[in-house]
Design a protein around this motif. Structure first.
Motif, PDB file in Angstrom:
ATOM      1  N   ALA A  67      -9.796   0.685  -6.610  1.00  0.00           N
ATOM      2  CA  ALA A  67     -10.722   1.756  -6.982  1.00  0.00           C
ATOM      3  C   ALA A  67      -9.953   2.932  -7.584  1.00  0.00           C
ATOM      4  CB  ALA A  67     -11.517   2.203  -5.753  1.00  0.00           C
ATOM      5  N   TRP A  68      -8.839   3.286  -6.957  1.00  0.00           N
ATOM      6  CA  TRP A  68      -7.998   4.355  -7.502  1.00  0.00           C
ATOM      7  C   TRP A  68      -7.417   3.965  -8.855  1.00  0.00           C
ATOM      8  CZ3 TRP A  68      -7.904   9.211  -6.272  1.00  0.00           C
ATOM      9  CH2 TRP A  68      -8.280   9.614  -4.991  1.00  0.00           C
ATOM     10  N   ARG A  69      -7.011   2.699  -8.967  1.00  0.00           N
ATOM     11  CA  ARG A  69      -6.462   2.246 -10.253  1.00  0.00           C
ATOM     12  C   ARG A  69      -7.500   2.376 -11.367  1.00  0.00           C
ATOM     13  NH1 ARG A  69      -6.867  -1.705 -13.620  1.00  0.00           N
ATOM     14  NH2 ARG A  69      -5.078  -2.306 -14.904  1.00  0.00           N
ATOM     15  N   ALA A  70      -8.733   1.974 -11.085  1.00  0.00           N
ATOM     16  CA  ALA A  70      -9.779   2.076 -12.096  1.00  0.00           C
ATOM     17  C   ALA A  70      -9.967   3.513 -12.557  1.00  0.00           C
ATOM     18  CB  ALA A  70     -11.087   1.517 -11.534  1.00  0.00           C
ATOM     19  N   LEU A  71      -9.868   4.441 -11.617  1.00  0.00           N
ATOM     20  CA  LEU A  71     -10.065   5.850 -11.950  1.00  0.00           C
ATOM     21  C   LEU A  71      -8.886   6.428 -12.711  1.00  0.00           C
ATOM     22  CD1 LEU A  71     -11.719   8.489 -11.601  1.00  0.00           C
ATOM     23  CD2 LEU A  71     -10.460   8.838  -9.472  1.00  0.00           C
ATOM     24  N   LEU A  72      -7.674   6.217 -12.180  1.00  0.00           N
ATOM     25  CA  LEU A  72      -6.499   6.904 -12.719  1.00  0.00           C
ATOM     26  C   LEU A  72      -5.902   6.208 -13.933  1.00  0.00           C
ATOM     27  CD1 LEU A  72      -4.718   7.897  -9.387  1.00  0.00           C
ATOM     28  CD2 LEU A  72      -6.230   9.280 -10.805  1.00  0.00           C
ATOM     29  N   VAL A  73      -5.922   4.893 -13.953  1.00  0.00           N
ATOM     30  CA  VAL A  73      -5.291   4.158 -15.051  1.00  0.00           C
ATOM     31  C   VAL A  73      -6.287   3.885 -16.169  1.00  0.00           C
ATOM     32  CG1 VAL A  73      -4.057   2.061 -15.700  1.00  0.00           C
ATOM     33  CG2 VAL A  73      -3.619   3.121 -13.472  1.00  0.00           C
ATOM     34  N   THR A 132       0.832  -1.212   0.000  1.00  0.00           N
ATOM     35  CA  THR A 132       0.000   0.000   0.000  1.00  0.00           C
ATOM     36  C   THR A 132       0.864   1.257   0.000  1.00  0.00           C
ATOM     37  OG1 THR A 132      -1.817  -1.131   1.130  1.00  0.00           O
ATOM     38  CG2 THR A 132      -1.775   1.268   1.268  1.00  0.00           C
ATOM     39  N   VAL A 133       1.941   1.247   0.782  1.00  0.00           N
ATOM     40  CA  VAL A 133       2.862   2.392   0.794  1.00  0.00           C
ATOM     41  C   VAL A 133       3.485   2.573  -0.592  1.00  0.00           C
ATOM     42  CG1 VAL A 133       5.019   3.304   1.731  1.00  0.00           C
ATOM     43  CG2 VAL A 133       3.345   2.240   3.260  1.00  0.00           C
ATOM     44  N   VAL A 134       3.920   1.477  -1.199  1.00  0.00           N
ATOM     45  CA  VAL A 134       4.531   1.564  -2.532  1.00  0.00           C
ATOM     46  C   VAL A 134       3.542   2.153  -3.532  1.00  0.00           C
ATOM     47  CG1 VAL A 134       5.441   0.205  -4.460  1.00  0.00           C
ATOM     48  CG2 VAL A 134       6.142  -0.334  -2.115  1.00  0.00           C
ATOM     49  N   ILE A 135       2.286   1.691  -3.487  1.00  0.00           N
ATOM     50  CA  ILE A 135       1.260   2.194  -4.407  1.00  0.00           C
ATOM     51  C   ILE A 135       0.993   3.668  -4.152  1.00  0.00           C
ATOM     52  CG2 ILE A 135      -1.160   1.978  -5.087  1.00  0.00           C
ATOM     53  CD1 ILE A 135      -0.903  -1.038  -4.382  1.00  0.00           C
ATOM     54  N   ASP A 136       0.881   4.043  -2.870  1.00  0.00           N
ATOM     55  CA  ASP A 136       0.603   5.442  -2.543  1.00  0.00           C
ATOM     56  C   ASP A 136       1.712   6.379  -3.020  1.00  0.00           C
ATOM     57  OD1 ASP A 136      -1.844   4.970  -1.450  1.00  0.00           O
ATOM     58  OD2 ASP A 136      -1.204   5.083   0.630  1.00  0.00           O
ATOM     59  N   THR A 137       2.950   5.909  -2.947  1.00  0.00           N
ATOM     60  CA  THR A 137       4.053   6.788  -3.363  1.00  0.00           C
ATOM     61  C   THR A 137       4.090   6.988  -4.876  1.00  0.00           C
ATOM     62  OG1 THR A 137       5.597   4.918  -3.441  1.00  0.00           O
ATOM     63  CG2 THR A 137       5.506   6.188  -1.394  1.00  0.00           C
ATOM     64  N   ALA A 138       3.350   6.163  -5.622  1.00  0.00           N
ATOM     65  CA  ALA A 138       3.307   6.342  -7.082  1.00  0.00           C
ATOM     66  C   ALA A 138       2.497   7.562  -7.463  1.00  0.00           C
ATOM     67  CB  ALA A 138       2.719   5.098  -7.741  1.00  0.00           C
ATOM     68  N   GLY A 139       1.632   8.019  -6.553  1.00  0.00           N
ATOM     69  CA  GLY A 139       0.821   9.196  -6.838  1.00  0.00           C
ATOM     70  C   GLY A 139      -0.095   8.971  -8.027  1.00  0.00           C
ATOM     71  N   HIS A 140      -0.108   9.974  -8.920  1.00  0.00           N
ATOM     72  CA  HIS A 140      -0.973   9.879 -10.091  1.00  0.00           C
ATOM     73  C   HIS A 140      -0.410   8.950 -11.152  1.00  0.00           C
ATOM     74  CE1 HIS A 140      -3.885  13.082  -9.095  1.00  0.00           C
ATOM     75  NE2 HIS A 140      -2.897  13.540  -8.354  1.00  0.00           N
ATOM     76  N   ALA A 141       0.845   8.554 -11.003  1.00  0.00           N
ATOM     77  CA  ALA A 141       1.483   7.689 -12.001  1.00  0.00           C
ATOM     78  C   ALA A 141       1.291   6.217 -11.652  1.00  0.00           C
ATOM     79  CB  ALA A 141       2.970   8.034 -12.104  1.00  0.00           C
ATOM     80  N   MET A 142       0.061   5.828 -11.364  1.00  0.00           N
ATOM     81  CA  MET A 142      -0.201   4.445 -10.969  1.00  0.00           C
ATOM     82  C   MET A 142       0.027   3.449 -12.097  1.00  0.00           C
ATOM     83  SD  MET A 142      -3.478   4.565  -8.415  1.00  0.00           S
ATOM     84  CE  MET A 142      -3.174   2.910  -7.812  1.00  0.00           C
ATOM     85  N   ALA A 143      -0.053   3.926 -13.346  1.00  0.00           N
ATOM     86  CA  ALA A 143       0.157   3.016 -14.474  1.00  0.00           C
ATOM     87  C   ALA A 143       1.547   2.392 -14.428  1.00  0.00           C
ATOM     88  CB  ALA A 143      -0.035   3.761 -15.794  1.00  0.00           C
TER      89      ALA A 143
END
Length: 979
Positions: A520-526, A481-492
């Motif tokens: 849920a964030w991935r669906a939105l941002l990616v 979760t920390v690793v994902i959060d640090t990606a910010g808007h660049a989740m792709a």
């Protein structure tokens, strides 16, 4: 996360006469304001003196300015003095005049020529005592002769090392060059003036036109740019922060620290001091040898302490601290009492942060541990005691680790997550090897603290370290979760981790809730799938409720409410109410993705600006108290948005740039911050800067693959084009926004509020049918959701379509109604924009009284908003308004708002003299302020226009009235009042 100078060693330069051939200025980092002030002074024919400590970048700025302005001079004289040669008389004079004196020496009287030749060649017994007046007059005559042939630029670096004889001669000449085209561009190092001489004694005091500018330290962003430009790339932001703090913003020191890090085989671990190279130690500790051994130990204890005081040093066993620190202050190692800030009695501050770092780096490990051991019992704060105990204890120790964990929790409660992260890492380091899971938990908690404080690089590094060794599913999912959060808007860029996270979560509902929330964030941002994101968030909320994980449930509900609000979903209010229901988690309640943020978004989209301001102000205050850096970035932007909607453009601009600075310092949400800074610039700043910031936001969103912010960034770009007057480019960008939001499923027009801009741009470029289609489609959704302000903006946009069809009166009625409606709702700038369109419509009508009234009302509204770019657009109507103005038309009051500090001239203020009725609105307002005695600069500031515009307006006034000056305006007005 997310989501929502240098001064290198120099040799004596070549003397240059005439224009610089092929001179290329160094690229300057972070000096825009300084350069602007210096350029303004030089452009006016004045002189500039730069000063600051060694390494601050004076020479870089000097070379840049010299390269820029050498082309404007016929003769350029250069010198760069050195300390080792400062005792040689006339050496600077030789450097300056040696290559040019032959060109003009024939114009000098024989005594002056002989004295100058003796001084420049070293022949004879030339001295100020022997040839005093002749030599002084000779230098003055040479400079005057050169200036008679064309402008002269004198460039002098390291002014503090000028030999005394040359300094005296130049001072004599400078005092007598008034009116001659001679400019001086000089730099001097502070704190090194020989024999008590002031570095500016011979320049500032003797040449009144000299502007003295201090070269300030670079900001953290400037240091980061400098390090990157010099090849020190890939440094974690936390390391750049340490470099900036240790260097004190000094470019030379920062580059040396960067070089030491690049050459170090083992970079420092988090919390460890930076390596200080020997070169810097020698530079800043040159006077350390003048202290006793005990005094040096006292300074070492001070350097090891976070906030050293005399009381702390006494408690640490340094009994002679007063005398020892006083001696160190006299040597320049410590600041003097009057320089100590903060108001803490007995506080000790090093003259430069690098002195403290160098002292600590020079000490042996045993000496450091001894200093920390003394401080571990002397410090009064439990956090400080625990930190010193850890640094005094080699190896592992369970008791030390436990105390550090307790101190980390205390720091967290105090709103210092960055300190908590450092203490947590120390706790993990001191945890015995047989307690592996405990050590992993401490590292993970430190990573989460680092995430909260905005230290993304550190958080990611520690989380990856945990994943390399941890086997416990809960710890692994939290680390992911920390690793994902640090990606910010660049989740792709981290899409591949999701299968691993799901595998680690297994069928545990609590862990699955965490993963589904991230999906849920991935669906939105990616994927740009808002409906899918909403469904994943609802699923996460159900799983979290099943597992009694209230924190994750609240975050998921807040996300679901945000999506439903943007989608115009009828269930949005109910979901938001669930997210706001008790029990609440205090940290979630103020998180930028929490229910409080969702409530703010709903309020501002529902035209509840007063409630939105109250909500966002409270959230901002709370996250600052907790040290939540990412949330602070978001909430600063939210408060700026509220002020912008309310028409407080100046305040919105300040807040937007504060958010942007924090975003760039932390690396959090830079694209979103640039996007909103663009909107704020377009409203209250500069259209060109708005375009640049919007372009940056679009690039970042495209690089991140973030479709949600790509649409918002394109909307900002389209708006900036509209304000800049490029309707075609505006329509092109905003068409892309329309397509993107249709794909994303965004149906609430209050989300981006770009629809009016698109319709207006289309109407102006002939796309009337498409403009009407945008208006009609937007109205359907706005009416369904009760978005009153959006409906009013659509009326304003439709007025342009109606006017294009030749129905001017119908368009005027629409615009007047829209302005009134927007004003009642509190949308000050939107109201002013409707008034501007009405003024534009009236300007071409035969009714000059209505035209003048509409123009004046628009000017009043735009000035109230401090909407500078829109005021510049209003100025474009001046010519049309002036052409439509009739001398017979009645005129409103001439006198405009008073200029602070000036009173109207007796008998001149009040209604306009009849002859001034022929002036257009802005011309009359400028004339009114002239009557009050305001300068052009004061008029520009009061009317929010440029000084050039004031000058051009006055030129038109003179021409229309058949007069020649400001005085004639006063005479004309006075004569008509008495006649």
């Amino acid at each position: 996360m997310r989501r929502d100078p240098e001064e290198p060693a120099r040799s004596r330069p070549e003397q240059v006469t005439g224009r610089f051939g092929g001179l290329v200025a160094d690229r300057v980092t972070g000096r825009d304001d300084l350069l602007a002030r210096a350029r303004g002074q030089l452009s006016r024919g004045g002189s500039v003196l730069l000063h600051g400590p060694a390494g601050i970048g004076k020479s870089t700025v000097l070379r840049t300015l010299a390269a820029e302005y050498a082309g404007t001079a016929r003769t350029v004289l250069r010198c760069a003095a050195t300390e080792s040669e400062s005792h040689l008389p006339f050496l600077t004079l030789v450097d300056l005049l040696g290559l040019v004196v032959d060109e003009v020496s024939g114009q000098l009287p024989a005594p002056q020529r002989a004295a100058l030749e003796a001084a420049l060649t070293g022949r004879g017994d030339s001295s100020l005592h022997h040839d005093g007046l002749a030599l002084r007059l000779a230098v003055l005559s040479v400079l005057r002769a050169l200036a008679a042939r064309g402008p002269v630029l004198l460039v002098a670096d390291d002014l503090q090392w000028l030999d005394a004889a040359s300094a005296e001669l130049l001072g004599f000449a400078a005092r007598r060059l008034g009116g001659m085209p001679v400019r001086m561009l000089c730099a001097a190092r502070t704190g090194t003036e020989p024999q008590g001489q002031s570095y500016d004694r011979y320049l500032r005091a003797s040449l009144p036109e000299t502007l003295t500018l201090r070269v300030p330290p670079l900001s953290r962003t400037g240091i980061s740019e400098l390090l990157t430009r010099r090849g020190y790339t890939g440094l974690p932001r936390s390391t750049v922060r340490d470099i900036h703090r240790t260097s004190g913003g000094n470019p030379l020191f920062a580059l040396e620290l960067g070089r030491a890090l690049a050459e170090s085989p083992t970079p420092p671990r988090p919390g460890e001091p930076l390596p200080v190279p020997t070169s810097l130690r020698a530079l800043v500790l040159s006077r350390l040898g003048m202290l006793s051994t005990e005094a040096r130990r006292t300074l070492l204890v001070a350097s090891a302490g976070a906030r050293p005081t005399l009381q702390l040093l006494h408690a640490a066993g340094r009994n002679d601290a007063e005398a020892e620190t006083a001696r160190a202050a006299r040597l320049g190692l410590l600041a003097t009492d009057r320089e100590t800030s903060g108001g803490q009695e007995g506080a000790i501050r090093f003259a430069h942060p690098l002195i403290s770092a160098a002292l600590y780096a020079q000490a042996s490990p045993q000496e450091r541990r001894a200093a920390h051991a003394a401080l571990s019992t002397a410090a009064s704060d439990p956090i400080e005691r625990a930190r010193h105990l850890a640094l005094a204890t080699p190896g592992t120790d369970q008791q030390v680790a436990d105390r550090l964990s307790e101190a980390a929790a205390l720091a967290r409660d105090r709103g210092a997550p960055s300190v908590a992260a450092q203490l947590g890492l120390l706790a993990a380091r001191h945890t015995p090897p047989d307690a592996v899971q405990e050590a992993d938990e401490r590292r993970l908690r430190a990573a989460e603290d680092a995430l909260t404080s905005g230290e993304q690089d550190l958080a990611r590094e520690v989380a990856r370290e945990v994943l390399d060794r941890a086997t416990d599913p809960e710890i692994r999912v939290r680390a992911w979760t920390v690793v994902i959060d640090t990606a910010g808007h660049a989740m792709a860029g981290i899409d591949a981790v999701f299968p691993q996270v799901l595998a680690d979560a297994g069928d545990d509902p609590r862990l699955l809730a965490l993963v589904r929330y991230q999906l849920a964030w991935r669906a939105l941002l990616v994927e740009g799938a808002m409906d899918k994101g909403r469904a994943e968030a609802a699923r996460a909320a159900r799983l979290a409720a099943q597992a009694a994980d209230r924190r994750t449930e609240l975050m998921a509900l807040a996300f679901q409410a945000q999506m439903e609000t943007l989608m115009g979903h009828p269930g949005a209010p109910a979901t938001l109410e669930r997210a706001l229901s008790e029990p609440q988690d205090p940290a979630v309640a103020c998180d930028h993705n929490g229910a409080g943020a969702a409530r703010f978004r709903w309020q501002i989209m529902s035209d509840r600006l007063t409630e939105a301001r109250t909500t966002i102000t409270g959230l901002l205050r709370e996250v600052r108290r907790r040290g939540m850096a990412e949330s602070e970035v978001h909430f600063l932007r939210g408060l700026a948005e509220t002020e912008l909607r309310s028409g407080h453009c100046g305040r919105a601009l300040e807040l937007a740039h504060e958010s942007l600075r924090l975003a760039r310092d932390t690396g959090i949400g830079e694209g979103a911050a640039a996007m909103f800074a663009s909107l704020a610039e377009a409203a209250g700043g500069d259209a060109e800067r708005a375009l640049a910031l919007a372009g940056e936001a679009v690039r970042r969103a495209e690089e991140d693959g973030d479709l949600m912010y790509q649409s918002r960034a394109l909307a900002a770009l389209g708006h900036a084009h509209l304000v800049a007057g490029d309707d075609t480019a505006a329509a092109q960008a905003l068409r892309r926004v329309r397509e993107l939001e249709h794909r994303l499923g965004v149906s609430d027009p209050a989300r981006g509020r770009w629809h009016g801009d698109l319709a207006e741009a289309l109407a102006r470029t002939g796309g009337l049918a498409e403009a009407q289609d945008v208006i009609d489609a937007t109205r359907v959704h706005a009416a369904r959701l009760g978005r009153e302000s959006v409906l009013a903006v659509m009326d304003r946009a439709e007025a342009l379509v109606v006017a294009a069809h030749g129905e001017a009166e119908a368009a005027a009625l629409l615009l007047a109604a829209a302005a009134d409606r927007l004003g009642r709702l509190g949308y000050g700038l939107e109201e002013a924009r409707a008034a501007l369109e009405l003024a534009r419509l009236r300007a071409v009508a035969p009714d000059t009284v209505a035209a003048r009234s509409a123009y004046d009302e628009t000017a009043r509204l735009l000035r109230r908003c401090k909407a500078r770019p829109w005021l510049r657009r209003l100025e474009a109507l001046e010519g049309v308004s002036s052409a439509a103005t009739s001398p017979a038309a009645p005129s409103p009051t001439l006198v405009g708002p008073a200029v602070t500090g000036r009173q109207p001239r007796p008998g001149l203020a009040g209604s306009a003299p009849p002859a001034l009725d022929t002036l257009a609105a802005t011309e009359r307002q400028v004339a009114a302020l002239v009557l009050e005695g305001a300068t052009n600069r004061e008029i520009a500031a009061r009317l929010f226009i440029s000084v050039k515009t004031v000058e051009a307006t006055l030129t038109r006034v003179y021409r229309k009235l058949g007069i020649r000056s400001r005085v004639d305006i006063v005479r004309l007005a006075a004569g008509q009042r008495t006649g």
